[in-house]
Every structure is written in structure tokens, then in C-alpha cells.
Design an enzyme around this catalytic site. Structure first.
Site, PDB file in Angstrom:
ATOM      1  N   TYR A   1      -4.330   3.864   8.156  1.00  0.00           N
ATOM      2  CA  TYR A   1      -5.670   3.268   8.257  1.00  0.00           C
ATOM      3  C   TYR A   1      -6.350   3.637   9.571  1.00  0.00           C
ATOM      4  O   TYR A   1      -6.259   4.780  10.009  1.00  0.00           O
ATOM      5  CB  TYR A   1      -5.594   1.748   8.069  1.00  0.00           C
ATOM      6  CG  TYR A   1      -4.881   1.367   6.810  1.00  0.00           C
ATOM      7  CD1 TYR A   1      -5.384   1.767   5.576  1.00  0.00           C
ATOM      8  CD2 TYR A   1      -3.708   0.647   6.824  1.00  0.00           C
ATOM      9  CE1 TYR A   1      -4.737   1.442   4.405  1.00  0.00           C
ATOM     10  CE2 TYR A   1      -3.049   0.319   5.653  1.00  0.00           C
ATOM     11  CZ  TYR A   1      -3.580   0.723   4.457  1.00  0.00           C
ATOM     12  OH  TYR A   1      -2.933   0.405   3.304  1.00  0.00           O
TER      13      TYR A   1
ATOM     14  N   SER B   1       0.798  -1.232   0.000  1.00  0.00           N
ATOM     15  CA  SER B   1       0.000   0.000   0.000  1.00  0.00           C
ATOM     16  C   SER B   1       0.825   1.273   0.000  1.00  0.00           C
ATOM     17  O   SER B   1       0.255   2.353  -0.188  1.00  0.00           O
ATOM     18  CB  SER B   1      -0.944   0.016   1.203  1.00  0.00           C
ATOM     19  OG  SER B   1      -2.018  -0.845   0.944  1.00  0.00           O
TER      20      SER B   1
ATOM     21  N   TYR C   1      -3.509  -2.383 -10.233  1.00  0.00           N
ATOM     22  CA  TYR C   1      -3.380  -2.235  -8.769  1.00  0.00           C
ATOM     23  C   TYR C   1      -2.432  -3.296  -8.191  1.00  0.00           C
ATOM     24  O   TYR C   1      -1.539  -2.982  -7.398  1.00  0.00           O
ATOM     25  CB  TYR C   1      -4.771  -2.314  -8.141  1.00  0.00           C
ATOM     26  CG  TYR C   1      -4.757  -2.333  -6.628  1.00  0.00           C
ATOM     27  CD1 TYR C   1      -4.362  -1.211  -5.910  1.00  0.00           C
ATOM     28  CD2 TYR C   1      -5.132  -3.473  -5.925  1.00  0.00           C
ATOM     29  CE1 TYR C   1      -4.347  -1.224  -4.516  1.00  0.00           C
ATOM     30  CE2 TYR C   1      -5.115  -3.492  -4.535  1.00  0.00           C
ATOM     31  CZ  TYR C   1      -4.725  -2.364  -3.839  1.00  0.00           C
ATOM     32  OH  TYR C   1      -4.697  -2.385  -2.460  1.00  0.00           O
TER      33      TYR C   1
ATOM     34  N   LYS D   1       0.318   3.275  -2.973  1.00  0.00           N
ATOM     35  CA  LYS D   1      -0.859   4.151  -3.137  1.00  0.00           C
ATOM     36  C   LYS D   1      -0.478   5.630  -3.137  1.00  0.00           C
ATOM     37  O   LYS D   1      -1.173   6.460  -3.716  1.00  0.00           O
ATOM     38  CB  LYS D   1      -1.873   3.869  -2.013  1.00  0.00           C
ATOM     39  CG  LYS D   1      -2.503   2.469  -2.083  1.00  0.00           C
ATOM     40  CD  LYS D   1      -3.310   2.155  -0.827  1.00  0.00           C
ATOM     41  CE  LYS D   1      -3.935   0.760  -0.877  1.00  0.00           C
ATOM     42  NZ  LYS D   1      -4.554   0.368   0.410  1.00  0.00           N
TER      43      LYS D   1
ATOM     44  N   VAL E   1       1.145  -3.735   3.798  1.00  0.00           N
ATOM     45  CA  VAL E   1       1.145  -5.046   4.455  1.00  0.00           C
ATOM     46  C   VAL E   1       2.400  -5.874   4.169  1.00  0.00           C
ATOM     47  O   VAL E   1       2.552  -6.959   4.709  1.00  0.00           O
ATOM     48  CB  VAL E   1      -0.133  -5.878   4.150  1.00  0.00           C
ATOM     49  CG1 VAL E   1      -1.363  -5.246   4.766  1.00  0.00           C
ATOM     50  CG2 VAL E   1      -0.300  -6.117   2.663  1.00  0.00           C
TER      51      VAL E   1
HETATM   52  N1  GLN Z   1      -2.251  -5.382  -2.039  1.00  0.00           N
HETATM   53  C1  GLN Z   1      -2.796  -5.274  -0.719  1.00  0.00           C
HETATM   54  C2  GLN Z   1      -4.303  -5.455  -0.789  1.00  0.00           C
HETATM   55  O1  GLN Z   1      -4.869  -5.060  -1.763  1.00  0.00           O
HETATM   56  C3  GLN Z   1      -2.441  -3.922  -0.145  1.00  0.00           C
HETATM   57  C4  GLN Z   1      -2.975  -3.704   1.247  1.00  0.00           C
HETATM   58  C5  GLN Z   1      -2.040  -2.996   2.168  1.00  0.00           C
HETATM   59  O2  GLN Z   1      -0.837  -2.932   1.980  1.00  0.00           O
HETATM   60  N2  GLN Z   1      -2.586  -2.482   3.239  1.00  0.00           N
HETATM   61  O3  GLN Z   1      -4.930  -5.996   0.074  1.00  0.00           O
END
Ligand code: GLN
Length: 310
Positions: A245, A68, A193, A71, A263
Site C-alpha cells: 500500500y 489482502s 471478496y 488479492k 490486515v
Molecule cells: N478484507 C479486508 C478489507 O476489505 C482486506 C484489507 C487488507 O488486508 N488490507 O478491508
């Protein structure tokens, strides 16, 4: 605001050694099976400054799945591409929900709360898919140029793992499509993505790549304008309220820096006017944030007095 940083190397060494000793009860993100293969006890940190210094400790050169953290870069690309139209399609409010929650999305008619939860990042991925002929290549090129490293690559085993286990992300994308807030074909959006999430980078590369957000949109190493000063401010603001988050409030309360987790175990934190911290260790808490990575950023911010709220 900064306290004495002459002994930054010694400070990082000590923080890493202390954290290597803790018995973290976290879990790797095994809902993406390829991420469960990473040795859980690795710990690294890098601090890149806008003056051009990079100071690091531990496993700072080991590439990990940026997940993430991608992002942030996707958002910058989308803001550059479609400007303020983006904010008709995604909001800038904290969600107070887990990163992969789908609940709010139906109540709020397919408009994601912010670009850093999965729904918002999928919306951004749609913008990129729709506005670049090969958006995944454009994304990889962007990352390589920011890091100044042509070797940065996509980890194909992580990509395949996300594709096979991506039903929840697919559900969110189709729900947004039903509200006409996704323009491209859903499989293409998911492919973009998962590609950006599967890029592997080290602490050192990530810290360097985000320096423009600490420097009003300008990459201090190349002097390239990566985004406007206004957009750098906006990205940092949303990072402060939503980057960690549903732990963002606590992180602002105790650390006080715009930050983003993934993650894969990475945590990046922007120190405007100074530089970027990237810490990494794979074990996650229930919010999906790296336990040791968060501890390292918190420890350094405390040590150096980095909070933007001072
Ligand atoms: N690729 C992971 C997902 O879509 C990214 C989530 C994350 O890093 N919080 O669930």
C-alpha cells in the site's frame, strides 16, 4: 546475490526471538471485529525455496486470516481467465492512498489504480464472480492445490464479520458499478471478496503456495504451470510498487522485494529465483501492515542480501 544460507534455521530463530521481545505499539484490525480476537503476540516465519526446502520458526503453523494476501491469488486467476482485457478495467499504478480509500475512484471514473488496493481487488472479484459458476469454490480449490493441503478452509466468523462491517467495500463496488466497471451483482462480488479474504492459512502454507511467482510461473513442487512467465513478472512488478500500500515506496527503498501484506498480520515476499518468505504477527502499523511481520522480512532480506535491486 544470496549470502551464505547454511544457517537459515538459526537466523530465523534469532529473528523471531528478537521480535518477540519488542514492545510493538501496533493495533489489530478491529474494523473487522473477528480479527481483534487473535492473540496479538504470536510471531511466525517460513521460508520456502524453489529447491523444495521449507525452514520455519515461531508460530509458523498457526493458521491466520490471509486477508489482502488473497488479492495476489485472485489477480493470477483473473489474468489466467481474461488475459490482457483485465488491464482495460484496472490500472497498474501505485495509489499513494490507504488500501481502503475511495477518493481516487471517482476522479478516475471507476478504474482502480491497481489490483492490490481494495477497489482493485473488488474489480478482480467481479471478474471471478462473472467468469466462474461458483467463484468462491474455485478460489478455495486453487488455494488448496497450491498449498497441497485439502484442509485449508474459510473462517466463517471472519467472513460474517466482514459482511456486517463491509460498508466501505460495498460503497466502492457500487461506485464502480455506476461507472459500469462492475458486471456482476454487487452483493455477489462482495461475497466472493470476503470469502477469499477469510481463508485461514499458516506461514508455511502461504510461503509454499506462492513459489510459482519466484519460479517464472511454474510451481516447483508439482511442475504445474500456474501462470505464464510474463504474468509472474507482471504480478511481481505490481507487488513491488503497490503490495505494501502507501508504504510500498519505503519497503522498496529499505527491503527491495515484491511483497504483499494483509490486515490479518501476514506479509509475503517473493525472492525471484530463490523462494518465498511469509512472516506473520497480528499488530499493524497505520498503513495496515504487520509491524513485526515487516521487521522479520526486512531483517532476513538484510541478513541474506535478498534485495532485487542489488
Ligand atoms: N478484507 C479486508 C478489507 O476489505 C482486506 C484489507 C487488507 O488486508 N488490507 O478491508
Amino acid at each position: 546475490m544470496l549470502k551464505n544460507i547454511s544457517n537459515l534455521q538459526a537466523t530465523l530463530n534469532k529473528l523471531v526471538t528478537d521480535q518477540q521481545g519488542i514492545n510493538s505499539e501496533g493495533k489489530v484490525a478491529d474494523y473487522i471485529p473477528a480479527l481483534a480476537d487473535v492473540p496479538p503476540n504470536l510471531v511466525g516465519i517460513s521460508v520456502a525455496t524453489i529447491d523444495g526446502d521449507v525452514t520455519s520458526a515461531g508460530d509458523f503453523q498457526v493458521p491466520f486470516s490471509i486477508q489482502s494476501i488473497s488479492k495476489v491469488f485472485g489477480l493470477v486467476m483473473a489474468m489466467n481467465r481474461i488475459g490482457d482485457d483485465l488491464w482495460q478495467r484496472v490500472n497498474m499504478e501505485p495509489s499513494g492512498q490507504p488500501f481502503n480509500s475511495i477518493i481516487q475512484l471517482e476522479w478516475e471514473k471507476g478504474i482502480p489504480r491497481n489490483p492490490f488496493i481494495n477497489a482493485g481487488a473488488l474489480l478482480v472479484a467481479d471478474v471471478l464472480t462473472s467468469h466462474f459458476s461458483t467463484s468462491n469454490l474455485a478460489f478455495l480449490t486453487f488455494m488448496r492445490s497450491l498449498a497441497g493441503d485439502e484442509d485449508i478452509h474459510i473462517d466463517n466468523s471472519v467472513y460474517q464479520s466482514e459482511l456486517v462491517h463491509g460498508n466501505r467495500n460495498a460503497a466502492m463496488a457500487y461506485l464502480m458499478k455506476s461507472f459500469k466497471n462492475i458486471q456482476a451483482e454487487v452483493p455477489d462480488v462482495l461475497s466472493h471478496y470476503f470469502t477469499q479474504c477469510s481463508i485461514a492459512m499458516s506461514c508455511q502454507q502461504l510461503a509454499t503456495s506462492l513459489l510459482f511467482l519466484a519460479n517464472k510461473g511454474i510451481d516447483p513442487n508439482t511442475k504445474n504451470n500456474i501462470c505464464t512467465a510474463r504474468d509472474a513478472h507482471r504480478v511481481n512488478a505490481i507487488l513491488s510498487t503497490s503490495g505494501m500500500y502507501d508504504q510500498s515506496g519505503e519497503f522498496a527503498f529499505s527491503v527491495g522485494l515484491p511483497a504483499k501484506s494483509g490486515v490479518g498480520g501476514g506479509v509475503v515476499a517473493i525472492v525471484p529465483g530463490y523462494g518465498v518468505i511469509c512472516a506473520w504477527s497480528p499488530l499493524l502499523n497505520t498503513f495496515g501492515n504487520s509491524i513485526v511481520g515487516t521487521n522479520l522480512v526486512a531483517g532476513l532480506a538484510e541478513e541474506l542480501g535478498l534485495s532485487i535491486y542489488h
